[in-house]
Write a protein that holds these residues in place. Structure first.
Motif, mmCIF file in Angstrom:
data_model
loop_
_atom_site.group_PDB
_atom_site.id
_atom_site.type_symbol
_atom_site.label_atom_id
_atom_site.label_comp_id
_atom_site.label_asym_id
_atom_site.label_seq_id
_atom_site.Cartn_x
_atom_site.Cartn_y
_atom_site.Cartn_z
ATOM 1 N N LYS A 80 54.403 -49.460 -8.391
ATOM 2 C CA LYS A 80 55.379 -49.666 -8.181
ATOM 3 C C LYS A 80 56.515 -48.641 -8.332
ATOM 4 O O LYS A 80 57.258 -48.212 -7.506
ATOM 5 C CB LYS A 80 56.060 -51.125 -8.694
ATOM 6 C CG LYS A 80 57.516 -51.572 -8.167
ATOM 7 C CD LYS A 80 57.563 -52.986 -8.261
ATOM 8 C CE LYS A 80 58.887 -53.530 -8.115
ATOM 9 N NZ LYS A 80 59.707 -53.628 -9.591
ATOM 10 N N LYS A 84 58.489 -45.964 -5.944
ATOM 11 C CA LYS A 84 60.109 -45.689 -6.164
ATOM 12 C C LYS A 84 60.327 -44.352 -6.510
ATOM 13 O O LYS A 84 61.541 -44.091 -5.863
ATOM 14 C CB LYS A 84 60.415 -46.698 -7.341
ATOM 15 C CG LYS A 84 61.820 -46.391 -8.054
ATOM 16 C CD LYS A 84 62.771 -47.712 -7.981
ATOM 17 C CE LYS A 84 64.076 -47.341 -8.356
ATOM 18 N NZ LYS A 84 64.960 -48.604 -8.041
ATOM 19 N N GLU A 351 66.690 -43.234 -20.254
ATOM 20 C CA GLU A 351 66.644 -43.858 -18.976
ATOM 21 C C GLU A 351 65.033 -44.021 -18.332
ATOM 22 O O GLU A 351 65.023 -45.125 -17.779
ATOM 23 C CB GLU A 351 67.152 -42.488 -17.967
ATOM 24 C CG GLU A 351 68.698 -42.508 -18.084
ATOM 25 C CD GLU A 351 69.326 -43.763 -17.474
ATOM 26 O OE1 GLU A 351 69.210 -44.338 -16.616
ATOM 27 O OE2 GLU A 351 70.349 -43.899 -18.460
ATOM 28 N N LYS A 354 64.323 -47.519 -19.958
ATOM 29 C CA LYS A 354 64.867 -48.699 -19.043
ATOM 30 C C LYS A 354 64.096 -48.721 -17.677
ATOM 31 O O LYS A 354 63.935 -49.987 -17.237
ATOM 32 C CB LYS A 354 66.322 -48.252 -18.634
ATOM 33 C CG LYS A 354 67.203 -48.373 -19.825
ATOM 34 C CD LYS A 354 68.710 -48.665 -19.401
ATOM 35 C CE LYS A 354 69.236 -47.131 -19.670
ATOM 36 N NZ LYS A 354 70.879 -47.250 -19.418
ATOM 37 N N LEU A 355 63.752 -47.593 -16.868
ATOM 38 C CA LEU A 355 63.188 -47.557 -15.859
ATOM 39 C C LEU A 355 61.580 -48.128 -15.770
ATOM 40 O O LEU A 355 61.326 -49.128 -15.014
ATOM 41 C CB LEU A 355 63.226 -46.044 -15.321
ATOM 42 C CG LEU A 355 62.999 -46.190 -13.799
ATOM 43 C CD1 LEU A 355 63.769 -46.455 -12.915
ATOM 44 C CD2 LEU A 355 62.616 -44.630 -13.272
ATOM 45 N N THR A 357 60.670 -50.305 -17.916
ATOM 46 C CA THR A 357 60.624 -51.727 -18.163
ATOM 47 C C THR A 357 61.091 -52.582 -16.992
ATOM 48 O O THR A 357 60.464 -53.613 -16.623
ATOM 49 C CB THR A 357 61.676 -51.889 -19.295
ATOM 50 O OG1 THR A 357 61.219 -51.255 -20.532
ATOM 51 C CG2 THR A 357 61.614 -53.313 -19.700
ATOM 52 N N CYS A 358 62.107 -52.143 -16.110
ATOM 53 C CA CYS A 358 62.431 -52.808 -15.105
ATOM 54 C C CYS A 358 61.562 -52.639 -13.874
ATOM 55 O O CYS A 358 61.759 -53.581 -13.220
ATOM 56 C CB CYS A 358 64.071 -52.478 -14.721
ATOM 57 S SG CYS A 358 64.547 -51.171 -13.888
ATOM 58 N N GLU A 359 60.850 -51.566 -13.568
ATOM 59 C CA GLU A 359 60.232 -51.532 -12.488
ATOM 60 C C GLU A 359 58.855 -52.038 -12.676
ATOM 61 O O GLU A 359 58.021 -52.681 -11.998
ATOM 62 C CB GLU A 359 60.127 -50.016 -12.126
ATOM 63 C CG GLU A 359 61.167 -49.489 -11.459
ATOM 64 C CD GLU A 359 61.618 -49.874 -10.183
ATOM 65 O OE1 GLU A 359 60.785 -50.739 -9.624
ATOM 66 O OE2 GLU A 359 62.736 -50.433 -10.028
ATOM 67 N N GLU A 360 58.284 -51.935 -14.115
ATOM 68 C CA GLU A 360 56.646 -52.357 -14.187
ATOM 69 C C GLU A 360 56.738 -53.580 -15.267
ATOM 70 O O GLU A 360 55.430 -54.087 -15.484
ATOM 71 C CB GLU A 360 56.048 -51.316 -14.543
ATOM 72 C CG GLU A 360 55.859 -49.977 -13.547
ATOM 73 C CD GLU A 360 54.716 -50.241 -12.636
ATOM 74 O OE1 GLU A 360 53.948 -51.354 -12.639
ATOM 75 O OE2 GLU A 360 54.653 -49.575 -11.377
ATOM 76 N N GLY A 361 57.698 -53.951 -15.855
ATOM 77 C CA GLY A 361 57.685 -54.924 -17.024
ATOM 78 C C GLY A 361 56.942 -54.606 -18.161
ATOM 79 O O GLY A 361 56.097 -55.193 -18.790
ATOM 80 N N LEU A 363 57.703 -52.400 -21.604
ATOM 81 C CA LEU A 363 58.575 -51.776 -22.532
ATOM 82 C C LEU A 363 57.805 -50.579 -23.365
ATOM 83 O O LEU A 363 57.074 -50.801 -24.268
ATOM 84 C CB LEU A 363 58.991 -52.896 -23.448
ATOM 85 C CG LEU A 363 60.182 -52.501 -24.224
ATOM 86 C CD1 LEU A 363 61.426 -52.326 -23.665
ATOM 87 C CD2 LEU A 363 60.568 -53.742 -25.296
ATOM 88 N N SER A 369 58.877 -42.549 -24.142
ATOM 89 C CA SER A 369 59.824 -42.429 -22.934
ATOM 90 C C SER A 369 60.073 -40.981 -22.629
ATOM 91 O O SER A 369 60.391 -40.439 -21.649
ATOM 92 C CB SER A 369 61.011 -43.224 -23.424
ATOM 93 O OG SER A 369 60.882 -44.784 -23.447
#
Ligand SMILES: *Cc1c(COP(=O)(O)O)cnc(C)c1O
Length: 418
Positions: A80, A84, A351, A354-355, A357-361, A363, A369
């Protein structure tokens, strides 16, 4: 006749059999320690040489890595986020799924087993943010070792939950009040302890750093990361990745991930350092950006220091990358042109945190990172058949509160387990 496997070994031995018998990686590494430490280091070197050639040691360690730590870890195609970003395919080696939350347990288990073999009953270790301390405390609880963890008083204040976890596992956590009250001082204090309790005690150093035999030994305990990655790529995709990326503090997760790919010239290897707030002195921990050749804590390598040889202060949003020296093997392969280095700033890392975590679930740790930030940027410059594999060195649960604070979330609870 030489089988292909033997031929491979020959090749590895000729080009990649460092360190030499003095613990040197070319001009780097070695053992710059006072007389009092040279005895325990020699004892450790010979014990490790014996253990690593003993099939029973390997088998026992392998069982522990599988059944206690949770190996092998998964190789995950992050489709995913790849879509993106719109470039290369991104793969994650899931070291974050290991027991205690990061790759550190590979090394803690290896050294604990070695300590048992040497008849040591007491373990000491340093820790910065606490990840290595927690892995060591867990392993000591399991083996029934007495355990003392040295931690800077400032780090203890920032990471009080981790201090509580270590104490719950039965470890004594000793606050170090000297200097900047962080990791560097904790290592000094642990070395002092070691000198005075050599007979009973083994020092589990937490990264591919310090005097010989630590850099090579810690690397060996993490080599399993790269070995699995290679096998998983070949089994599933019948090819190797084009690039591999890992964050670099002392350098243990990166060198463990890269090592079995060093002889694969088609695979580009990149280490990512902490660019902090800026590349001004004191604002980062990118040793290859602002550093020079020097000696710190037993080892010759690239270091952030001033012209008088005084160690510069460092900064990173991730405590695990916030150290003035880089492992000597990285300095060597950088000179050889085999491993390249980049850096990511605090903001880039946040960044990426966050990315993912919100795109792939998933953390990720703030350390990790930094590697992700670099890989995402690089992926956007590549075509969709290009494969980039990132070592997901740890999970970000430990960093969630700090991230929330930086992002300005209101009404956070005050936590103190002091
Ligand atoms: C400790 C840590 C690091 C940095 O240490 P290395 O020895 O460079 O691997 C990176 N990622 C995580 C999650 C850590 O806990």
């Amino acid at each position: 006749m030489i089988s292909p496997q033997n031929a491979q070994h020959e090749k590895l031995n000729s080009r990649f059999s460092l360190p030499d018998e003095h613990g040197r990686f070319g001009p780097y590494g070695g053992s710059f320690v006072p007389e009092t430490l040279s005895y325990p280091l020699k004892e450790l070197s010979s014990a490790y040489e014996e253990a690593k050639n003993d099939p029973k040691f390997k088998e026992e360690l392998n069982d522990l890595l599988n059944d206690f730590a949770g190996r092998p870890t998964k190789l995950y195609h992050a489709k995913k986020i790849s879509q993106k970003i719109g470039g290369a395919q991104i793969f994650l080696k899931r070291e974050d799924l290991l027991h205690t939350g990061a790759h550190k347990i590979n090394n803690a288990l290896g050294q604990a087993l070695l300590a048992k073999r040497m008849g040591k009953k007491r373990i000491i270790a340093e820790t910065g943010a606490g990840q290595h301390g927690i892995a060591t405390a867990a392993v000591c609880a399991k083996f029934g070792f007495e355990c003392k963890i040295y931690m800077g008083a400032e780090d203890m204040r920032r990471q009080s939950l981790n201090v509580f976890k270590m104490r719950l596992s039965g470890a004594e956590v000793h606050g170090v009040e000297a200097g900047s009250k962080t990791l560097k001082e904790a290592i000094n204090e642990a070395m002092r302890d070691w000198v005075t309790h050599v007979r009973s005690t083994h020092y589990i150093l937490g990264s591919a750093l310090g005097a010989h035999p630590y850099p090579g030994m810690v690397r060996d305990f993490h080599r399993v990361i790269g070995e699995e990655t290679k096998r998983q790529f070949l089994e599933k995709y019948e090819r190797l990745p084009d690039e591999m990326v890992a964050c670099v503090g002392g350098g243990s997760n990166a060198i463990g991930f890269f090592f079995d790919f060093l002889e694969e010239d088609s695979v580009r290897l990149t280490g990512v350092e902490a660019g902090g707030r800026s590349l001004q002195e004191g604002q980062h921990a990118a040793r290859f950006e602002g550093g020079q050749l020097g000696i710190l804590q037993g080892c010759k390598t690239w270091i952030l220091q001033n012209n008088e040889g005084q160690i510069n202060p460092t900064h990173s949003v991730s405590a695990g990358l916030d150290y003035a020296a880089i492992g000597p093997e990285h300095s060597y392969y950088r000179d050889q042109g085999r491993i390249s280095f980049g850096y990511a700033s605090d903001n880039d890392a946040l960044e990426a945190f966050k990315l993912l975590t919100c795109e792939e679930g998933i953390l990720p740790a703030l350390e990790t990172s930094h590697g992700l930030a670099y890989a995402f940027k690089r992926a956007s410059e590549c075509s969709s058949d290009h494969m980039i594999c990132v070592n997901l060195s740890g999970r970000g649960d430990k960093d969630a509160m700090e991230a929330a604070r930086i992002m300005g979330v209101e009404g956070l609870p005050e936590m103190s387990f002091g």
